[in-house]
Structures are given as C-alpha cells and as structure tokens.
Design a protein around this motif. Structure first.
Motif, short mmCIF file in Angstrom:
data_model
loop_
_atom_site.label_atom_id
_atom_site.label_comp_id
_atom_site.label_asym_id
_atom_site.label_seq_id
_atom_site.Cartn_x
_atom_site.Cartn_y
_atom_site.Cartn_z
N PRO A 101 5.64 -5.33 5.01
CA PRO A 101 5.22 -4.86 5.20
C PRO A 101 5.83 -3.42 5.09
N ASP A 102 6.96 -3.01 4.48
CA ASP A 102 8.07 -1.76 4.85
C ASP A 102 7.71 -1.32 3.58
N VAL A 103 7.29 -2.62 2.24
CA VAL A 103 7.13 -1.97 1.24
C VAL A 103 5.64 -1.04 1.26
N CYS A 104 4.76 -2.23 1.71
CA CYS A 104 3.49 -1.71 1.53
C CYS A 104 3.96 0.00 2.17
N TRP A 105 4.79 0.24 3.31
CA TRP A 105 4.59 1.21 4.25
C TRP A 105 4.93 2.04 2.89
N ALA A 106 5.68 1.88 2.51
CA ALA A 106 6.40 2.94 0.90
C ALA A 106 6.06 3.02 -0.18
N THR A 107 5.02 2.45 0.07
CA THR A 107 3.90 2.43 -1.30
C THR A 107 2.81 2.58 -1.10
N TRP A 108 2.58 2.65 0.39
CA TRP A 108 0.60 2.62 1.03
C TRP A 108 -0.13 2.20 -0.13
N THR A 109 0.31 0.54 -0.47
CA THR A 109 -0.80 -0.02 -1.06
C THR A 109 -0.37 -1.65 -0.30
N ILE A 110 -1.42 -2.37 -0.70
CA ILE A 110 -1.46 -3.65 0.41
C ILE A 110 -1.99 -4.88 -0.40
N PRO A 111 -1.83 -5.57 -1.28
CA PRO A 111 -1.86 -6.80 -1.67
C PRO A 111 -2.95 -7.66 -1.23
N PHE A 112 -3.83 -8.03 -1.29
CA PHE A 112 -4.61 -8.41 -0.03
C PHE A 112 -5.03 -9.96 -0.43
N ASP A 113 -5.60 -10.24 -1.62
CA ASP A 113 -5.58 -11.49 -2.10
C ASP A 113 -5.08 -12.04 -3.66
N LEU A 114 -4.81 -13.30 -3.40
CA LEU A 114 -4.69 -13.74 -5.07
C LEU A 114 -5.96 -14.56 -5.34
N VAL A 115 -6.50 -14.17 -5.95
CA VAL A 115 -7.93 -14.81 -6.92
C VAL A 115 -7.82 -15.81 -8.32
N GLY A 116 -7.33 -16.85 -8.50
CA GLY A 116 -6.69 -17.39 -9.57
C GLY A 116 -5.14 -16.62 -10.21
N ASP A 117 -5.58 -16.22 -11.21
CA ASP A 117 -4.19 -15.90 -11.85
C ASP A 117 -3.85 -14.44 -11.82
N TYR A 118 -4.93 -13.59 -10.59
CA TYR A 118 -4.49 -12.12 -10.35
C TYR A 118 -4.37 -12.20 -8.77
N TYR A 119 -3.78 -10.60 -8.51
CA TYR A 119 -3.39 -10.41 -7.60
C TYR A 119 -4.69 -9.20 -7.57
N LEU A 120 -5.05 -9.86 -5.96
CA LEU A 120 -6.35 -7.87 -6.17
C LEU A 120 -5.41 -7.12 -5.08
N VAL A 121 -5.36 -5.59 -5.07
CA VAL A 121 -4.27 -4.76 -4.71
C VAL A 121 -4.67 -3.67 -3.68
N ALA A 122 -5.45 -3.29 -2.94
CA ALA A 122 -5.76 -1.90 -2.92
C ALA A 122 -4.61 -1.07 -2.67
N THR A 123 -4.68 0.49 -3.14
CA THR A 123 -3.76 1.45 -3.03
C THR A 123 -4.92 2.52 -2.64
N ALA A 124 -4.03 3.49 -1.62
CA ALA A 124 -4.24 4.82 -1.72
C ALA A 124 -3.32 5.88 -2.76
N TYR A 125 -2.43 5.54 -3.61
CA TYR A 125 -1.14 6.34 -4.35
C TYR A 125 -1.37 5.76 -5.76
N TYR A 126 -2.85 5.34 -6.20
CA TYR A 126 -3.18 4.64 -7.14
C TYR A 126 -2.17 5.87 -8.53
N PRO A 127 -3.01 7.10 -8.44
CA PRO A 127 -2.75 8.36 -8.78
C PRO A 127 -0.92 8.24 -9.29
N SER A 128 0.25 7.39 -8.71
CA SER A 128 1.73 7.44 -8.57
C SER A 128 2.14 6.84 -9.83
N ARG A 129 2.44 6.88 -11.36
CA ARG A 129 2.65 5.50 -11.50
C ARG A 129 4.12 5.65 -10.99
N PRO A 130 5.30 5.94 -9.97
CA PRO A 130 5.89 4.73 -9.82
C PRO A 130 5.57 3.57 -8.32
#
Length: 172
Positions: A101-130
């Motif tokens: 949760p600390d990293v999720c808050w720091a980046t406003w991003t949350i991995p929400f599932d793992l499907v096969g070989d891929y993480y599914l990740v939701a973010t409010a900060y996609y335009p932020s390259r870092p």
C-alpha cells in the motif's frame, strides 16, 4: 500515520513533478496552478497523509483548476489505454511487494490482478513517466495498464490495506 520513507518521497516528488509538467505542456493547467499545487503538495508530504499527497488530487479537488473528466479524456486520448472501475472487482492478493500500500499511495497505482504472464495495473498517474518506469522495473512480468479515477485508486488501495491488516491479525 507514519511519515513517507526517503525512497518513496523521492518517487512522490518525481512522479508529481513530471505529471504537473505534462498537464501544463498539454494546456490542462497553467504555471500558476502548478506552483500553488506544488506548495500544497509539500505541505501534504510534511503532513504524512498519503491520501493527500497527489498534485492531481490537489488540482482537481482542492484547487478546482482541473476537471477530472478532462484529465481522464486526456489520458485515454494521449496514452491510448483503457479505463477500469475496480469498485466491484475482487482484488486478488498478489503475494509479493507489488501490492504494498505505501508504494501504491506513492504512485497512485494498484496492481489488481495477475492473469497468465501479465500483471493488470490500474493507475491515476499513467502520464507520469516515473510512475510507469517504477512499476515496470518492479514487476517480474509484463504489465497491462489501465487508467482509473482518483477515487477508484483510493478505494482499491483502502481495500488492499484492509486485507493486509486482516491478514496480519489472522497471522497472530
């Protein structure tokens, strides 16, 4: 609430600075808006509440200088990623540091599932390259990105935080 770690503080500062500059570059906010939001961001960092440590949150909700609909439209148009609402999605524990949760808050991003070989990740900060670079480096699998509203990410992080707390209590 604990203060932000040095590692996360640097990530917060970089990701918010980059996002603010991108919003300005695309004409969504002006320099004065960014300056005011950055001042409030520094105050929020000093306050230590992760929910308030977001230049995007400040611009949209506190200063009302940016409409979240305009921001979401910008993300979809420029980033060409889909949107997701996680309110009815059962968040699966990923069993690793990806759902800290600390990293999720720091980046406003949350991995929400793992499907096969891929993480599914939701973010409010996609335009932020870092933010994107941080998660792609941290992940041991490729990522499929989704955009999400601030409220969506907030609620999802709260849910995994509650799950982590419940798991910790059950371990004792």
């Amino acid at each position: 609430m604990p203060a932000i770690s040095k590692e996360h503080k640097a990530l917060v500062l970089r990701s918010n600075r980059f996002l603010a500059n991108t919003l300005n570059e695309y004409g969504l906010v002006n320099e004065e808006d960014i300056d005011e939001a950055n001042e409030r961001l520094l105050d929020a960092i000093d306050g230590g509440n992760p929910r308030q440590i977001s230049v995007l949150n400040i611009l949209i909700y506190d200063l009302k200088k940016l409409d979240e609909k305009d921001y979401i439209n910008f993300v979809v148009k420029e980033s060409k990623i889909g949107l997701i609402a996680l309110s009815n999605y059962k968040l699966r524990p990923l069993g690793n540091a990806m759902n800290d949760p600390d990293v999720c808050w720091a980046t406003w991003t949350i991995p929400f599932d793992l499907v096969g070989d891929y993480y599914l990740v939701a973010t409010a900060y996609y335009p932020s390259r870092p933010v994107v670079e941080y998660w792609e480096k941290a992940a041991d699998k490729p990522i499929i990105w989704y955009g999400a509203s601030i409220q969506c990410v907030t609620e999802a992080i709260d849910r995994i935080s509650q799950t982590d707390s419940a798991d910790s209590e059950n371990d004792h």
